[in-house]
Design an enzyme around this catalytic site. Structure first.
Site, PDB file in Angstrom:
ATOM      1  N   GLU A 442      12.969 -13.553 -26.293  1.00 38.04           N
ATOM      2  CA  GLU A 442      13.488 -14.177 -25.061  1.00 38.04           C
ATOM      3  C   GLU A 442      14.885 -13.642 -24.734  1.00 38.04           C
ATOM      4  O   GLU A 442      15.755 -14.362 -24.270  1.00 38.04           O
ATOM      5  CB  GLU A 442      13.494 -15.697 -25.248  1.00 38.04           C
ATOM      6  CG  GLU A 442      13.573 -16.528 -23.983  1.00 38.04           C
ATOM      7  CD  GLU A 442      12.483 -16.255 -22.967  1.00 38.04           C
ATOM      8  OE1 GLU A 442      11.324 -16.040 -23.377  1.00 38.04           O
ATOM      9  OE2 GLU A 442      12.803 -16.230 -21.763  1.00 38.04           O
TER      10      GLU A 442
HETATM   11  C1  LIG Z   1       7.374 -12.376 -32.753  1.00 41.08           C
HETATM   12  C2  LIG Z   1       7.714 -11.872 -31.396  1.00 41.08           C
HETATM   13  C3  LIG Z   1       7.224 -12.522 -30.274  1.00 41.08           C
HETATM   14  C4  LIG Z   1       7.499 -12.038 -28.996  1.00 41.08           C
HETATM   15  N1  LIG Z   1       6.926 -12.631 -27.905  1.00 41.08           N
HETATM   16  C5  LIG Z   1       6.995 -12.005 -26.697  1.00 41.08           C
HETATM   17  C6  LIG Z   1       6.226 -12.443 -25.586  1.00 41.08           C
HETATM   18  O1  LIG Z   1       5.507 -13.443 -25.654  1.00 41.08           O
HETATM   19  N2  LIG Z   1       6.286 -11.726 -24.429  1.00 41.08           N
HETATM   20  C7  LIG Z   1       7.060 -10.618 -24.301  1.00 41.08           C
HETATM   21  O2  LIG Z   1       7.036 -10.007 -23.246  1.00 41.08           O
HETATM   22  N3  LIG Z   1       7.821 -10.184 -25.333  1.00 41.08           N
HETATM   23  C8  LIG Z   1       7.806 -10.840 -26.520  1.00 41.08           C
HETATM   24  N4  LIG Z   1       8.552 -10.389 -27.581  1.00 41.08           N
HETATM   25  C9  LIG Z   1       9.434  -9.256 -27.388  1.00 41.08           C
HETATM   26  C10 LIG Z   1      10.912  -9.611 -27.450  1.00 41.08           C
HETATM   27  O3  LIG Z   1      11.281 -10.381 -26.341  1.00 41.08           O
HETATM   28  C11 LIG Z   1      11.695  -8.307 -27.586  1.00 41.08           C
HETATM   29  O4  LIG Z   1      11.433  -7.809 -28.887  1.00 41.08           O
HETATM   30  C12 LIG Z   1      13.158  -8.474 -27.353  1.00 41.08           C
HETATM   31  O5  LIG Z   1      13.419  -8.792 -26.017  1.00 41.08           O
HETATM   32  C13 LIG Z   1      13.966  -7.211 -27.704  1.00 41.08           C
HETATM   33  O6  LIG Z   1      13.365  -6.057 -27.209  1.00 41.08           O
HETATM   34  P1  LIG Z   1      13.099  -4.820 -28.183  1.00 41.08           P
HETATM   35  O7  LIG Z   1      12.396  -5.324 -29.384  1.00 41.08           O
HETATM   36  O8  LIG Z   1      12.437  -3.729 -27.421  1.00 41.08           O
HETATM   37  O9  LIG Z   1      14.540  -4.340 -28.634  1.00 41.08           O
HETATM   38  P2  LIG Z   1      15.486  -3.308 -27.854  1.00 41.08           P
HETATM   39  O10 LIG Z   1      15.555  -3.665 -26.421  1.00 41.08           O
HETATM   40  O11 LIG Z   1      15.088  -1.933 -28.205  1.00 41.08           O
HETATM   41  O12 LIG Z   1      16.897  -3.628 -28.506  1.00 41.08           O
HETATM   42  C14 LIG Z   1      17.288  -3.136 -29.795  1.00 41.08           C
HETATM   43  C15 LIG Z   1      18.729  -3.584 -30.086  1.00 41.08           C
HETATM   44  O13 LIG Z   1      19.604  -3.018 -29.106  1.00 41.08           O
HETATM   45  C16 LIG Z   1      20.347  -4.038 -28.455  1.00 41.08           C
HETATM   46  N5  LIG Z   1      20.529  -3.666 -27.045  1.00 41.08           N
HETATM   47  C17 LIG Z   1      19.608  -3.228 -26.159  1.00 41.08           C
HETATM   48  N6  LIG Z   1      20.169  -3.018 -24.963  1.00 41.08           N
HETATM   49  C18 LIG Z   1      21.473  -3.352 -25.076  1.00 41.08           C
HETATM   50  C19 LIG Z   1      22.588  -3.376 -24.195  1.00 41.08           C
HETATM   51  N7  LIG Z   1      22.453  -3.052 -22.907  1.00 41.08           N
HETATM   52  N8  LIG Z   1      23.773  -3.777 -24.680  1.00 41.08           N
HETATM   53  C20 LIG Z   1      23.932  -4.143 -25.948  1.00 41.08           C
HETATM   54  N9  LIG Z   1      22.911  -4.157 -26.833  1.00 41.08           N
HETATM   55  C21 LIG Z   1      21.698  -3.754 -26.408  1.00 41.08           C
HETATM   56  C22 LIG Z   1      19.522  -5.304 -28.601  1.00 41.08           C
HETATM   57  O14 LIG Z   1      20.318  -6.476 -28.528  1.00 41.08           O
HETATM   58  C23 LIG Z   1      18.919  -5.099 -29.986  1.00 41.08           C
HETATM   59  O15 LIG Z   1      19.824  -5.518 -30.970  1.00 41.08           O
HETATM   60  C24 LIG Z   1       8.332 -10.899 -28.853  1.00 41.08           C
HETATM   61  C25 LIG Z   1       8.857 -10.256 -29.992  1.00 41.08           C
HETATM   62  C26 LIG Z   1       8.533 -10.720 -31.240  1.00 41.08           C
HETATM   63  C27 LIG Z   1       9.064  -9.961 -32.436  1.00 41.08           C
END
Ligand SMILES: Cc1cc2nc3c(=O)[nH]c(=O)nc-3n(C[C@H](O)[C@H](O)[C@H](O)COP(=O)(O)OP(=O)(O)OC[C@H]3O[C@@H](n4cnc5c(N)ncnc54)[C@H](O)[C@@H]3O)c2cc1C
Length: 592
Positions: A442
Site C-alpha cells: 500500500e
Molecule cells: C504480500 C504482498 C501483498 C501485496 N498486495 C498487493 C495488492 O493486493 N495489489 C497490488 O497492486 N500490489 C500489492 N503488493 C505490492 C506492493 O504494494 C508493492 O510491493 C509496493 O508498493 C512496493 O513496490 P515494489 O515492490 O515494486 O518496490 P519498488 O517500487 O521497486 O521499491 C523498492 C525500494 O525503493 C524505494 N523507492 C522507490 N521509488 C522511490 C522514490 N521515488 N523515492 C524514494 N524511494 C523509492 C521503495 O520505498 C523501496 O524501498 C503486495 C506486495 C506484497 C509483498
C-alpha cells in the site's frame, strides 16, 4: 499464545470519552439515523465475539498450513472458507457500505475498530474482506450506476470478494510505467491484457466470484501516471439477471512464497483479453484509486496496531507468569524461587512501550477515522474542507507510523518471551513476520514519508500542516492547569515540529534532495508529536477518575511514561533531519 480478547474498554474510552464520537455522529445527517452510542456498543461487542471466537483460533493453523496453488486454483487453509462465510453472513464485509446497496452504513470510526479486531485475530484472514471493501469504495465512488447495482450488493454481502490489481513485475511504486493494456470494444466493454503480481486475494476458494479492479492503459493513453485508467474485471462473468456465466479470460499463474501472512494468497494474475468495464473516466484511474487509498492506508496502519495489540496481550500474560531472577529492590514473590519478570525495569520498559504505542495508535487511528467521517458526511462545507485537509496530511502518518510502531511493538513482545519468543510455539514470531509486510505494501513507508513531507507539507506551502498545528496549539492554550504536565511537553514538541517544518520547507528550495533525505525521520517526529496530542487528550479524559477505576489510573500512568520515555525520541530524530542530505551523497554508487 494467549487467547485474543478485543480491547473493547479502550475502544469505548477513545470513542466516547476522548472524542465524543456519538455526539459528533448526531451532527452528521447520514449517520444520525443509523448510529448512536448503543448501536456502536452492540456492533463492537459482536465484532469482538466473532473475531475472538471464530477467527483468532485459525491464525496459527493458517500460518502453518498456508495457501496452496494447483493448476490455477488456490486453496486457503482449513477452516477459512467456513469462517469467511460466517463473517460475511454477519454483514461485516459491508459494515461501512452504503445501505442503498446493502451495506450497513456505519462510520469509519466504527469500522476502524472492527478492522483492528479482525486484524488482531488474524491479519492474513483480514486481508480478504479488507481488499473487498477497498474495491467497493472505488466502485461506489466512481463506477456507473449500472456497475454499482450489479456488483456492490454481492460484494458487501461477502458473496463475492474484490482485489486491487496495480503492481506489475517492473512497476511497483512507479505505476506510471505499467504495461497492462485495455482495448475498447464496440459494446462499450474493454479487453484487458497484462500481468499483475503480488495481488492479494487474486484467487482463492472463499467466494464464488472475485471482482478485480485493474489499472491499465488505453491504446492512445499519454505516458506516465496521467495515462492510467481503472477497470472492473470479474473472474466469472455476471449475466444480465445477476446469475454467474462463463469464466473470464484471466487466471492465477502462481502464488508467492513469503515471510508472513501465509494464509493470504498473494497471486500472479494473468489477464488475456479479459472482459472489463471502465470505472471512472479515461486516464483518471489513479485518481479513482486515490478515493479508496485514504481509507485503505488507514486500514493498513491499523493492521500494524492490531498485530502490536495481539503481541502485547500475550506478552503481558507471560511477564506476569514467567519467573526469573529477583527484583533489583529485593524479592517480590517470596514463596517462589524467583520473581515474575514483570518486576524488572527493562521488561517494564518493553511492556509500557508496547502499551503506550498501542493505545496512542488506537486513539490516533480513531481520530483520523473521525476526520474521514466528517469529510464524507458533514453538510458544513468549512468543516468538510478542514477534515479533508487533516485526512490528506495525517493519512501517510497513520499508515507509516502505526506500522513502524507495530513492528517495534511486536519485536518487544517477542523479546519479552526471550528464547520462547523466537520459537514458533508461542506465536510471537508469527506476529513479527506478519506485521513486516504492513511497512511495505500500500505504498512503502518511505513513499508515505515522501507523500507527507513532499506533497502534503512542502507541496501545500505549509497550509495542510497548519490545519493540524493550529488545532494542537489551541488545545494546549485552552487546557486547564491540571493538564500542564502533559500540555507543556506537547507544546514544546509542537514548537520543535513547527521549526523543523520551516527548516525543511526552506532547505528544499535550495536542494531537491533535502525532502527525501529528511522525510522518514520527519514523519517519525510528526508521529510522536501526534501521539503526544492523543496522550494529552486521553489524560484529560482520565484525570480525576483514577481513584474510581484502575483503567483510568493505568491510562494516566501510561501517559506519564509516554511523555517521559518515548516523546524525547523526537530530539535525536530532529537532529538527523537538520543534518540534511550532504552525508547521503558522499559515496559514489560504486563505493558502497
Ligand atoms: C504480500 C504482498 C501483498 C501485496 N498486495 C498487493 C495488492 O493486493 N495489489 C497490488 O497492486 N500490489 C500489492 N503488493 C505490492 C506492493 O504494494 C508493492 O510491493 C509496493 O508498493 C512496493 O513496490 P515494489 O515492490 O515494486 O518496490 P519498488 O517500487 O521497486 O521499491 C523498492 C525500494 O525503493 C524505494 N523507492 C522507490 N521509488 C522511490 C522514490 N521515488 N523515492 C524514494 N524511494 C523509492 C521503495 O520505498 C523501496 O524501498 C503486495 C506486495 C506484497 C509483498
Amino acid at each position: 499464545m494467549a487467547d485474543y480478547k478485543a480491547p473493547l474498554r479502550d475502544m469505548r474510552f477513545v470513542l466516547n470519552e476522548v472524542f465524543g464520537a456519538p455526539k459528533l455522529w448526531q451532527t452528521l445527517p447520514a449517520l444520525a439515523e443509523v448510529v448512536d452510542a448503543e448501536t456502536a456498543e452492540a456492533i463492537l461487542e459482536e465484532a469482538g465475539k466473532i473475531t475472538a471466537n471464530s477467527i483468532a483460533p485459525l491464525n496459527r493453523s493458517g500460518d502453518e498450513e498456508g495457501c496452496s496453488w494447483v493448476d490455477g486454483a488456490v486453496t486457503t487453509p482449513a477452516g477459512y472458507p467456513e469462517a469467511y462465510r460466517l463473517y460475511a453472513e454477519g454483514g461485516w464485509v459491508g459494515v461501512g457500505g452504503d445501505p442503498a446497496y446493502g451495506g450497513m452504513g456505519m462510520p469509519k470510526a466504527i469500522s476502524a475498530q472492527v478492522e483492528e479486531m479482525m486484524n488482531s485475530a488474524s491479519l492474513a484472514f483480514g486481508l480478504y474482506p479488507m481488499l473487498t471493501s477497498g474495491a467497493c469504495l472505488s466502485i461506489y465512488a466512481h463506477a456507473s450506476e449500472e456497475l454499482k447495482q450489479k456488483y456492490l450488493p454481492n460484494m458487501y454481502a461477502g458473496v463475492w470478494s474484490g482485489s486491487m490489481c496495480l503492481t506489475e513485475p517492473h512497476a511497483g511504486t512507479d505505476l506510471g510505467i505499467i504495461r497492462t493494456k485495455a482495448e475498447p470494444q464496440a459494446d462499450g466493454s474493454y479487453k484487458v491484457s497484462g500481468t499483475k503480481i503480488f495481488i492479494t486475494g487474486g484467487e482463492h476458494d472463499l467466494t464464488e466470484n472475485i471482482i478485480h479492479l485493474v489499472l491499465a492503459k488505453l491504446p492512445d493513453a499519454p505516458a506516465g501516471s496521467r495515462g492510467i485508467s481503472l477497470f472492473l474485471v470479474p473472474k466469472v462473468m455476471v449475466n444480465e439477471d445477476g446469475s454467474l456465466g462463463e469464466h473470464n479470460s484471466l487466471g492465477c499463474g502462481s502464488i508467492e512464497h513469503k515471510m508472513g501472512i501465509q494464509a493470504s494468497a498473494t497471486c500472479v494474475m494473468n489477464f488475456d483479453g479479459a472482459t472489463g468495464w471502465m470505472v471512472g473516466e479515461p486516464n483518471k484511474g489513479l485518481a479513482a484509486m486515490f478515493t479508496m487509498m485514504n481509507y485503505e492506508r488507514l486500514g493498513v496502519g491499523i493492521q500494524g496496531l492490531a498485530t502490536g495489540e495481539r503481541s502485547y496481550q500475550s506478552a503481558i500474560e507471560y511477564a506476569r507468569e514467567r519467573i526469573q531472577s529477583r527484583a533489583p529492590t529485593g524479592p517480590v514473590a517470596q514463596d517462589k524461587a524467583a520473581d515474575p519478570i514483570i518486576v524488572h525495569p527493562d521488561v517494564r520498559r518493553m511492556l509500557l512501550t508496547m502499551k503506550a504505542l498501542n493505545e496512542g495508535g488506537r486513539a490516533f487511528s480513531s481520530y483520523v477515522a473521525l476526520q474521514l467521517d466528517i469529510a464524507k458526511f458533514s453538510d458544513d462545507a468549512e468543516a468538510r474542507q478542514r477534515a479533508e485537509a487533516l485526512v490528506a496530511l495525517l493519512t501517510p502518518v497513520a499508515k507509516a507510523f502505526l506500522t513502524d510502531m507495530g513492528l517495534e511493538t511486536t519485536v518487544h513482545g517477542q523479546q519479552v518471551f526471550g528464547g520462547h519468543g523466537f520459537i514458533r510455539e508461542w506465536g510471537q514470531e508469527q506476529l513479527v513476520r506478519d506485521c513486516r509486510i504492513t511497512q511495505i505494501y500500500e505504498g512503502t513507508n518511505g513513499i508515505q514519508a515522501l507523500d507527507l513531507l513532499g506533497r502534503k507539507v512542502v507541496g501545500s506551502g505549509g497550509e495542510l500542516y497548519n490545519a493540524f498545528a493550529e488545532e494542537v496549539r489551541s488545545y494546549c492554550a485552552a487546557a486547564g492547569s491540571e493538564l500542564g504536565e502533559f500540555t507543556a511537553p506537547l507544546q514544546a514538541a509542537l514548537e520543535n515540529l513547527d521549526a523543523l517544518t520551516s527548516f525543511v520547507i526552506d532547505s528544499a528550495k535550495r536542494n531537491p534532495n533535502e525532502i527525501g533525505a529528511a522525510s522518514v525521520e520527519y514523519l517519525h517526529v510528526f508521529g510522536y508529536t501526534a501521539y503526544a496530542y492523543m496522550w494529552a487528550r486521553m489524560a484529560e479524559a482520565a484525570v480525576g477518575k483514577e481513584t474510581q477505576d484502575d483503567f483510568y489510573a493505568s491510562k494516566l500512568g501510561t501517559a506519564r511514561f509516554y511523555f517521559a520515555r518515548l516523546l524525547p525520541r523526537i530530539h535525536s530524530l530532529s537532529a538527523s533531519v537538520r543534518a540534511g542530505s550532504d552525508s547521503l551523497y558522499l559515496l559514489e554508487a560504486s563505493q558502497f
